[in-house]
Design a protein around this motif. Structure first.
Motif, PDB file in Angstrom:
ATOM      1  N   ASN A 143       0.679  -1.357   0.247  1.00 13.82           N
ATOM      2  CA  ASN A 143       0.249  -0.136   0.050  1.00 13.82           C
ATOM      3  C   ASN A 143       1.242   1.655   0.150  1.00 13.82           C
ATOM      4  N   THR A 144       1.957   1.407  -0.514  1.00 12.97           N
ATOM      5  CA  THR A 144       2.756   2.748  -1.260  1.00 12.97           C
ATOM      6  C   THR A 144       2.374   3.546  -1.641  1.00 12.97           C
ATOM      7  N   LYS A 145       2.571   4.503  -2.290  1.00 14.83           N
ATOM      8  CA  LYS A 145       2.574   5.814  -3.327  1.00 14.83           C
ATOM      9  C   LYS A 145       2.003   4.903  -4.129  1.00 14.83           C
ATOM     10  N   THR A 146       2.879   4.264  -5.029  1.00 14.54           N
ATOM     11  CA  THR A 146       3.165   3.451  -6.418  1.00 14.54           C
ATOM     12  C   THR A 146       2.516   1.919  -6.814  1.00 14.54           C
ATOM     13  N   GLY A 147       2.480   1.602  -5.149  1.00 10.49           N
ATOM     14  CA  GLY A 147       1.584   0.528  -5.242  1.00 10.49           C
ATOM     15  C   GLY A 147       2.415  -0.665  -5.568  1.00 10.49           C
ATOM     16  N   LYS A 148       3.923  -0.791  -6.122  1.00  7.29           N
ATOM     17  CA  LYS A 148       4.401  -1.593  -6.071  1.00  7.29           C
ATOM     18  C   LYS A 148       6.152  -1.213  -6.463  1.00  7.29           C
ATOM     19  N   GLU A 149       6.879  -2.314  -5.010  1.00  5.03           N
ATOM     20  CA  GLU A 149       8.581  -1.679  -4.797  1.00  5.03           C
ATOM     21  C   GLU A 149       8.863  -2.863  -5.842  1.00  5.03           C
ATOM     22  N   THR A 150      10.747  -2.665  -6.330  1.00  3.81           N
ATOM     23  CA  THR A 150      11.544  -3.683  -6.678  1.00  3.81           C
ATOM     24  C   THR A 150      12.838  -4.061  -6.461  1.00  3.81           C
ATOM     25  N   VAL A 151      12.974  -4.809  -6.175  1.00  3.18           N
ATOM     26  CA  VAL A 151      14.133  -5.891  -5.916  1.00  3.18           C
ATOM     27  C   VAL A 151      14.976  -6.237  -6.939  1.00  3.18           C
ATOM     28  N   LYS A 152      16.658  -7.086  -7.297  1.00  2.00           N
ATOM     29  CA  LYS A 152      16.670  -8.009  -7.902  1.00  2.00           C
ATOM     30  C   LYS A 152      17.751  -8.851  -7.821  1.00  2.00           C
ATOM     31  N   ILE A 153      17.932  -9.891  -8.011  1.00  2.48           N
ATOM     32  CA  ILE A 153      18.427 -10.850  -8.576  1.00  2.48           C
ATOM     33  C   ILE A 153      19.356 -10.910  -8.996  1.00  2.48           C
ATOM     34  N   THR A 154      20.826 -11.441  -8.664  1.00  2.00           N
ATOM     35  CA  THR A 154      21.808 -11.588  -9.577  1.00  2.00           C
ATOM     36  C   THR A 154      23.044 -12.804  -9.710  1.00  2.00           C
ATOM     37  N   ALA A 155      23.094 -13.224 -11.054  1.00  2.00           N
ATOM     38  CA  ALA A 155      24.177 -14.107 -10.997  1.00  2.00           C
ATOM     39  C   ALA A 155      24.407 -14.606 -12.045  1.00  2.00           C
ATOM     40  N   PHE A 156      25.852 -15.234 -11.727  1.00  2.00           N
ATOM     41  CA  PHE A 156      26.554 -16.040 -13.748  1.00  2.00           C
ATOM     42  C   PHE A 156      26.057 -16.899 -13.168  1.00  2.00           C
ATOM     43  N   VAL A 157      25.945 -17.905 -14.179  1.00  2.00           N
ATOM     44  CA  VAL A 157      25.422 -19.260 -13.898  1.00  2.00           C
ATOM     45  C   VAL A 157      26.532 -20.309 -14.457  1.00  2.00           C
ATOM     46  N   LYS A 158      27.026 -20.470 -14.283  1.00  2.00           N
ATOM     47  CA  LYS A 158      28.488 -21.497 -14.885  1.00  2.00           C
ATOM     48  C   LYS A 158      27.959 -23.104 -15.162  1.00  2.00           C
ATOM     49  N   PRO A 159      28.414 -23.713 -16.622  1.00  9.46           N
ATOM     50  CA  PRO A 159      27.816 -24.831 -16.643  1.00  9.46           C
ATOM     51  C   PRO A 159      27.231 -25.855 -15.590  1.00  9.46           C
ATOM     52  N   ASP A 160      27.195 -27.018 -15.448  1.00  9.67           N
ATOM     53  CA  ASP A 160      27.120 -27.839 -15.323  1.00  9.67           C
ATOM     54  C   ASP A 160      28.454 -28.802 -15.235  1.00  9.67           C
ATOM     55  N   PRO A 161      29.369 -29.227 -14.513  1.00 10.29           N
ATOM     56  CA  PRO A 161      30.195 -29.963 -14.483  1.00 10.29           C
ATOM     57  C   PRO A 161      30.063 -32.077 -15.221  1.00 10.29           C
ATOM     58  N   ASN A 162      29.152 -31.576 -14.178  1.00  9.02           N
ATOM     59  CA  ASN A 162      28.718 -32.945 -14.656  1.00  9.02           C
ATOM     60  C   ASN A 162      27.700 -33.495 -16.216  1.00  9.02           C
ATOM     61  N   ALA A 163      26.993 -32.245 -16.241  1.00  7.92           N
ATOM     62  CA  ALA A 163      25.762 -32.537 -17.110  1.00  7.92           C
ATOM     63  C   ALA A 163      26.936 -33.447 -18.324  1.00  7.92           C
ATOM     64  N   VAL A 164      25.921 -34.503 -19.219  1.00  7.40           N
ATOM     65  CA  VAL A 164      26.239 -34.844 -19.971  1.00  7.40           C
ATOM     66  C   VAL A 164      26.514 -33.245 -21.658  1.00  7.40           C
ATOM     67  N   GLN A 165      27.604 -33.699 -22.054  1.00 12.97           N
ATOM     68  CA  GLN A 165      27.790 -32.536 -22.962  1.00 12.97           C
ATOM     69  C   GLN A 165      27.872 -33.142 -24.337  1.00 12.97           C
ATOM     70  N   PRO A 166      27.072 -32.307 -25.502  1.00 18.14           N
ATOM     71  CA  PRO A 166      26.808 -32.755 -26.848  1.00 18.14           C
ATOM     72  C   PRO A 166      28.184 -33.275 -27.370  1.00 18.14           C
ATOM     73  N   ALA A 167      27.886 -34.227 -28.259  1.00 21.83           N
ATOM     74  CA  ALA A 167      28.860 -34.690 -28.972  1.00 21.83           C
ATOM     75  C   ALA A 167      28.763 -33.838 -30.204  1.00 21.83           C
ATOM     76  N   LYS A 168      30.118 -33.367 -30.166  1.00 20.02           N
ATOM     77  CA  LYS A 168      30.515 -32.254 -31.357  1.00 20.02           C
ATOM     78  C   LYS A 168      30.421 -33.188 -32.922  1.00 20.02           C
ATOM     79  N   ALA A 169      30.137 -32.087 -34.378  1.00 20.52           N
ATOM     80  CA  ALA A 169      29.739 -32.904 -35.138  1.00 20.52           C
ATOM     81  C   ALA A 169      31.335 -32.988 -36.153  1.00 20.52           C
ATOM     82  N   GLN A 170      31.428 -33.631 -36.212  1.00 16.12           N
ATOM     83  CA  GLN A 170      32.485 -33.761 -37.213  1.00 16.12           C
ATOM     84  C   GLN A 170      32.201 -33.519 -38.844  1.00 16.12           C
TER      85      GLN A 170
END
Length: 163
Positions: A131-158
């Motif tokens: 119930n503020t004057k604008t009715g909405k307030e915002t906050v943010k989160i950020t992150a740098f998401v690195k690839p999962d080292p255990n994930a199966v990597q797709p085979a590269k096409a020859q």
């Protein structure tokens, strides 16, 4: 026909002007005082002051759950009521906020959980409906998401070499 209309008009004028009670005597002073107080308070709003507007999780691995707490204080002149908190997607979940009104000077908090989805730089916005004057307030989160080292990597096409 003109005489009938003229007669009705004269009758209506007599009926409306012959009020015997003075309208100013019907005003209740208590109601006037309550209305004046209500109108004075209508221009007062709560203000949400956050301890931080943005939280950076830094580098995290893909699918790693992380969370942070956003703290806020009511620095306004009226009670603060938070009615809802939502994020821009389902990978970010706000929770644990007080549904009770916060008086001026009181503090509250809510938790934001992020499941580590996405790739590279990720920005998410959390919208607080209150119930503020604008009715909405915002906050943010950020992150740098690195690839999962255990994930199966797709085979590269020859690529065949041309001889």
């Amino acid at each position: 026909m003109k005489k009938v209309v003229l007669g009705l008009a004269a009758l209506c004028m007599i009926a409306f002007t012959s009020c015997k009670e003075d309208a100013s005597k019907k005003i209740d002073e208590n109601n006037v005082a309550e209305a004046a107080e209500r109108d004075a308070n209508a221009s007062k709003f709560p203000i949400m002051s956050f301890d931080k507007q943005v939280h950076d999780f830094g580098e995290i691995e893909s699918k790693t759950n992380v969370e942070t707490v956003f703290k806020y204080t009511n620095t306004g002149e009226a009670p603060l009521v938070v009615t809802d908190i939502k994020s821009t997607c389902g990978c970010t979940v706000p929770k644990d906020w007080s549904k009770e009104p916060l008086q001026p000077g009181d503090s509250g908090q809510f938790t934001v959980k992020f499941n580590g989805s996405g790739r590279n730089k990720v920005n998410k916005t959390i919208t607080v409906t209150a119930n503020t004057k604008t009715g909405k307030e915002t906050v943010k989160i950020t992150a740098f998401v690195k690839p999962d080292p255990n994930a199966v990597q797709p085979a590269k096409a020859q690529v065949p070499q041309v001889k």
